[in-house]
Design a protein around this motif. Structure first.
Motif, mmCIF file in Angstrom:
data_model
loop_
_atom_site.group_PDB
_atom_site.id
_atom_site.type_symbol
_atom_site.label_atom_id
_atom_site.label_comp_id
_atom_site.label_asym_id
_atom_site.label_seq_id
_atom_site.Cartn_x
_atom_site.Cartn_y
_atom_site.Cartn_z
ATOM 1 N N THR A 45 -3.319 13.363 -10.309
ATOM 2 C CA THR A 45 -2.819 14.379 -11.236
ATOM 3 C C THR A 45 -3.933 15.312 -11.674
ATOM 4 N N LEU A 46 -5.097 14.753 -11.991
ATOM 5 C CA LEU A 46 -6.244 15.577 -12.378
ATOM 6 C C LEU A 46 -6.607 16.557 -11.270
ATOM 7 N N ALA A 47 -6.668 16.055 -10.050
ATOM 8 C CA ALA A 47 -7.005 16.928 -8.920
ATOM 9 C C ALA A 47 -5.913 17.962 -8.685
ATOM 10 N N PHE A 88 -13.484 6.137 -9.043
ATOM 11 C CA PHE A 88 -13.322 5.592 -10.389
ATOM 12 C C PHE A 88 -13.146 4.082 -10.352
ATOM 13 N N PHE A 89 -12.351 3.601 -9.404
ATOM 14 C CA PHE A 89 -12.140 2.163 -9.290
ATOM 15 C C PHE A 89 -13.448 1.464 -8.916
ATOM 16 N N SER A 90 -14.239 2.080 -8.056
ATOM 17 C CA SER A 90 -15.536 1.526 -7.679
ATOM 18 C C SER A 90 -16.481 1.487 -8.877
ATOM 19 N N ILE A 91 -16.419 2.513 -9.723
ATOM 20 C CA ILE A 91 -17.234 2.524 -10.940
ATOM 21 C C ILE A 91 -16.834 1.361 -11.847
ATOM 22 N N GLU A 102 -6.368 -1.252 -1.025
ATOM 23 C CA GLU A 102 -5.435 -2.310 -1.421
ATOM 24 C C GLU A 102 -5.734 -2.918 -2.783
ATOM 25 N N PRO A 103 -7.022 -3.253 -3.121
ATOM 26 C CA PRO A 103 -7.263 -3.816 -4.467
ATOM 27 C C PRO A 103 -6.855 -2.861 -5.579
ATOM 28 N N MET A 104 -6.978 -1.575 -5.328
ATOM 29 C CA MET A 104 -6.617 -0.607 -6.348
ATOM 30 C C MET A 104 -5.107 -0.591 -6.568
ATOM 31 N N LEU A 105 -4.333 -0.778 -5.512
ATOM 32 C CA LEU A 105 -2.875 -0.724 -5.632
ATOM 33 C C LEU A 105 -2.277 -2.033 -6.127
ATOM 34 N N SER A 106 -3.043 -3.122 -6.085
ATOM 35 C CA SER A 106 -2.500 -4.421 -6.480
ATOM 36 C C SER A 106 -2.661 -4.698 -7.975
ATOM 37 N N HIS A 107 -3.348 -3.825 -8.695
ATOM 38 C CA HIS A 107 -3.571 -4.033 -10.123
ATOM 39 C C HIS A 107 -3.013 -2.836 -10.890
ATOM 40 N N PRO A 108 -2.314 -3.073 -11.992
ATOM 41 C CA PRO A 108 -1.733 -1.949 -12.743
ATOM 42 C C PRO A 108 -2.756 -0.902 -13.163
ATOM 43 N N GLY A 115 -5.457 -0.093 -11.566
ATOM 44 C CA GLY A 115 -5.809 0.675 -10.371
ATOM 45 C C GLY A 115 -4.767 1.712 -10.047
ATOM 46 N N LEU A 116 -3.518 1.342 -10.208
ATOM 47 C CA LEU A 116 -2.430 2.293 -9.980
ATOM 48 C C LEU A 116 -2.486 3.416 -11.012
ATOM 49 N N PHE A 117 -2.817 3.080 -12.244
ATOM 50 C CA PHE A 117 -2.969 4.083 -13.294
ATOM 51 C C PHE A 117 -4.102 5.053 -12.949
ATOM 52 N N ILE A 118 -5.216 4.515 -12.464
ATOM 53 C CA ILE A 118 -6.349 5.357 -12.066
ATOM 54 C C ILE A 118 -5.952 6.266 -10.912
ATOM 55 N N LEU A 119 -5.239 5.728 -9.948
ATOM 56 C CA LEU A 119 -4.814 6.525 -8.795
ATOM 57 C C LEU A 119 -3.918 7.678 -9.231
#
Length: 169
Positions: free
Chosen positions: A23-25, A126-129, A6-12, A14-18
């Protein structure tokens, strides 16, 4: 275990990282994606150790502690097992229901649901880093936002437009 998306999806950012990680994978092989995940996991582990050291160093009262604590080590092992379970379960669903790969409009690479699952795991790492670097005293996202605002202001000044920054930044 602090395993929240959830914290990753609530910040732009984080969404960019996702989106970037998926895409990379998706544009690589499963084996290469798993190597990326392992490297991200290892870097997250090391950045977490460094962040703990910085927090300990900045404490006024220094109680002797260990850099690697068993509780945090168990959480890391639990996270690794969870990743393996999610990826294995996704692969099992693909095999069980004969789910075929699909193409993206930007590439002729065949993408599977397993690759997407690995990409999500990489994004979480990545978000954890980024969280660990912030705990260490270096807020990378804030630096990027500040730099983007300065660049935007410079571009607007060169064009002779107003100095207002766009509302989405």
């Amino acid at each position: 275990m602090n395993f929240k998306i959830e914290p990753m999806l609530s910040h732009p950012s984080g969404l960019f990282i996702l989106i970037g990680s998926v895409t990379l994978a998706a544009l690589s092989t499963v084996q290469l994606s798993l190597i990326f995940l392992f490297i991200a996991f290892l870097f997250d582990f090391l950045s977490g150790i460094f962040a703990s050291w910085v927090e300990w160093k900045n404490k006024k009262i220094k109680v002797k502690t260990y850099l690697i604590e068993s509780v945090k080590l168990r959480k890391s092992i639990g996270k690794a097992v969870t990743y393996m379970a999610v990826i294995g379960f996704t692969y099992g669903l693909e095999a069980l229901f004969f789910i075929k790969s699909f193409n993206l409009a930007v590439s002729d690479k065949q993408i599977t649901i397993t690759l997407v699952a690995v990409g999500v795991c990489i994004a979480i790492e990545f978000f954890s880093i980024l969280e660990n670097t912030k705990r260490s005293g270096f807020d990378l996202i804030e630096k990027i936002n500040t730099t983007a605002k300065k660049v935007w202001k410079t571009i607007r000044n060169v064009k002779g437009e107003s100095n207002d920054t766009p509302s989405e930044l």
